[in-house]
Design a protein around this motif. Structure first.
Motif, PDB file in Angstrom:
ATOM      1  N   HIS A   1      41.607 106.309 106.115  1.00  0.00           N
ATOM      2  CA  HIS A   1      40.642 107.124 105.372  1.00  0.00           C
ATOM      3  C   HIS A   1      41.391 107.807 104.246  1.00  0.00           C
ATOM      4  N   ALA A   2      40.760 107.922 103.084  1.00  0.00           N
ATOM      5  CA  ALA A   2      41.349 108.665 101.975  1.00  0.00           C
ATOM      6  C   ALA A   2      40.231 109.354 101.211  1.00  0.00           C
ATOM      7  N   ALA A   3      40.539 110.534 100.676  1.00  0.00           N
ATOM      8  CA  ALA A   3      39.533 111.273  99.918  1.00  0.00           C
ATOM      9  C   ALA A   3      40.211 112.197  98.924  1.00  0.00           C
TER      10      ALA A   3
ATOM     11  N   SER B   1      52.407  86.890  98.122  1.00  0.00           N
ATOM     12  CA  SER B   1      51.440  87.705  97.381  1.00  0.00           C
ATOM     13  C   SER B   1      52.201  88.654  96.474  1.00  0.00           C
ATOM     14  N   ASP B   2      51.511  89.170  95.450  1.00  0.00           N
ATOM     15  CA  ASP B   2      52.102  90.196  94.596  1.00  0.00           C
ATOM     16  C   ASP B   2      51.611  91.586  94.988  1.00  0.00           C
ATOM     17  N   VAL B   3      51.008  91.688  96.187  1.00  0.00           N
ATOM     18  CA  VAL B   3      50.612  92.979  96.755  1.00  0.00           C
ATOM     19  C   VAL B   3      51.401  93.185  98.044  1.00  0.00           C
ATOM     20  N   ALA B   4      52.068  94.336  98.160  1.00  0.00           N
ATOM     21  CA  ALA B   4      52.936  94.570  99.322  1.00  0.00           C
ATOM     22  C   ALA B   4      52.666  95.920  99.973  1.00  0.00           C
ATOM     23  N   GLY B   5      51.436  96.408  99.864  1.00  0.00           N
ATOM     24  CA  GLY B   5      51.131  97.674 100.514  1.00  0.00           C
ATOM     25  C   GLY B   5      49.903  98.336  99.947  1.00  0.00           C
ATOM     26  N   MET B   6      49.752  99.636 100.261  1.00  0.00           N
ATOM     27  CA  MET B   6      48.601 100.391  99.793  1.00  0.00           C
ATOM     28  C   MET B   6      49.013 101.806  99.421  1.00  0.00           C
ATOM     29  N   ASP B   7      48.246 102.383  98.487  1.00  0.00           N
ATOM     30  CA  ASP B   7      48.418 103.785  98.123  1.00  0.00           C
ATOM     31  C   ASP B   7      47.531 104.601  99.053  1.00  0.00           C
ATOM     32  N   MET B   8      48.132 105.472  99.851  1.00  0.00           N
ATOM     33  CA  MET B   8      47.376 106.207 100.858  1.00  0.00           C
ATOM     34  C   MET B   8      46.426 107.245 100.261  1.00  0.00           C
ATOM     35  N   ARG B   9      46.577 107.554  98.974  1.00  0.00           N
ATOM     36  CA  ARG B   9      45.703 108.536  98.339  1.00  0.00           C
ATOM     37  C   ARG B   9      44.329 107.976  98.015  1.00  0.00           C
ATOM     38  N   ASP B  10      44.244 106.659  97.787  1.00  0.00           N
ATOM     39  CA  ASP B  10      42.940 106.075  97.445  1.00  0.00           C
ATOM     40  C   ASP B  10      42.745 104.680  98.043  1.00  0.00           C
TER      41      ASP B  10
ATOM     42  N   TYR C   1      44.424 115.211  97.615  1.00  0.00           N
ATOM     43  CA  TYR C   1      44.205 113.886  98.194  1.00  0.00           C
ATOM     44  C   TYR C   1      44.544 113.942  99.682  1.00  0.00           C
ATOM     45  N   THR C   2      43.600 113.550 100.519  1.00  0.00           N
ATOM     46  CA  THR C   2      43.860 113.514 101.954  1.00  0.00           C
ATOM     47  C   THR C   2      43.979 112.070 102.425  1.00  0.00           C
ATOM     48  N   SER C   3      44.747 111.880 103.496  1.00  0.00           N
ATOM     49  CA  SER C   3      44.967 110.544 104.049  1.00  0.00           C
ATOM     50  C   SER C   3      45.042 110.645 105.566  1.00  0.00           C
ATOM     51  N   VAL C   4      44.315 109.758 106.235  1.00  0.00           N
ATOM     52  CA  VAL C   4      44.392 109.636 107.693  1.00  0.00           C
ATOM     53  C   VAL C   4      44.601 108.154 107.996  1.00  0.00           C
TER      54      VAL C   4
END
Length: 261
Positions: A111-113, A155-164, A80-83
């Motif tokens: 970006h994630a892939a 909100s019940d969302v507090a971020g992101m998963d950098m893998r996807d 998994y890449t993350s930029v």
């Protein structure tokens, strides 16, 4: 006789070589390169994960646009890449990028892939997209009146998963402050497909007097939380009419809802 000895020595050497190869069970790594030619941001954080984090560093994009390419060795398998660009207050924890309680989201472009790194070489091309929505709240106040209420976004969302780039569950709470033009702006990360528990609570001093179900109302506009680049959202609060209107960036018409304030 000499010929026989030579054959015996050669056989022994081949046997040693075969044992050596057999005993070296470490697989050769894969060279992973990341192409930054489609990245307009100056500085980014680049990282990769396999079963665990493989590398993570901040780089200047200009250093990898011409003569030198960005390359790292990684174990063979799927990587998994993350930029990411735009990090300010958000915090990294493993593959998660989360918002501290009381803050809003950073203006993240990312970006994630998932890259197949099964051979000797593999390549990923980074192209960053907008992972946040600006929400503008504009309050229409009749002349000569003071606006007695305050707003807090939840909100019940507090971020992101950098893998996807998927939403990360958590507690989001951010107090909103109206400016001199009676407008405030805050940023939220990509929400769940149905918007989750996104809402704005209106307070009279410390008393909650109304909860605006933003997730539900935004969903009625047809907003797409899966879009590559998230649209901004405009909310108008008419103090005199006790109405709330919601418009999505680029749309001519919005929706209006009655509230009890």
């Amino acid at each position: 006789m000499a010929k026989t000895k030579t054959l015996i020595i050669l056989a022994a050497l081949l046997s040693l070589a075969a044992c050596s190869i057999k005993e070296d069970r470490t697989p050769c790594p894969c060279w992973l390169s990341i192409d930054f030619t489609k990245v307009s941001q100056q500085n980014v954080n680049v990282a990769a994960w396999g079963e665990s984090e493989l590398f993570s560093e901040r780089i200047a994009v200009k250093d990898y646009l011409e003569a030198e390419s960005y390359e790292k060795t990684v174990p063979k398998g799927y990587v998994y890449t993350s930029v990411v660009s735009g990090e300010r207050d958000m915090q990294r924890s493993g593959a998660r990028l989360t918002i501290p309680l009381g803050h809003d989201a950073d203006s993240i472009y990312a970006h994630a892939a998932s890259v197949e790194c099964l051979g000797e070489f593999a390549k990923d091309t980074a192209e960053l997209h907008k992972q946040f929505a600006r929400i503008f709240v504009s309050v229409e106040i009749p002349a000569g009146h003071d606006y007695p209420y305050t707003f807090t976004a939840y909100s019940d969302v507090a971020g992101m998963d950098m893998r996807d780039l998927s939403p990360v569950e958590g507690e989001f709470k951010h107090d909103l402050k109206l400016g001199e033009d009676n407008v405030c702006m805050f940023c939220i990360p990509r929400q769940k497909e149905d918007g989750g528990e996104l809402r704005i609570v209106i307070y009279d001093k410390w008393q909650a007097i109304e909860s605006i179900p933003l997730a539900e109302w935004i969903d009625k506009t047809g907003y797409n939380w899966l879009k590559k680049d998230l649209d901004d959202i405009y909310i108008g609060v008419d103090y005199a009419k006790a109405e709330v209107s919601i418009t999505v960036q680029g749309w001519d018409e919005g929706l209006s809802f009655k509230v009890e304030i």
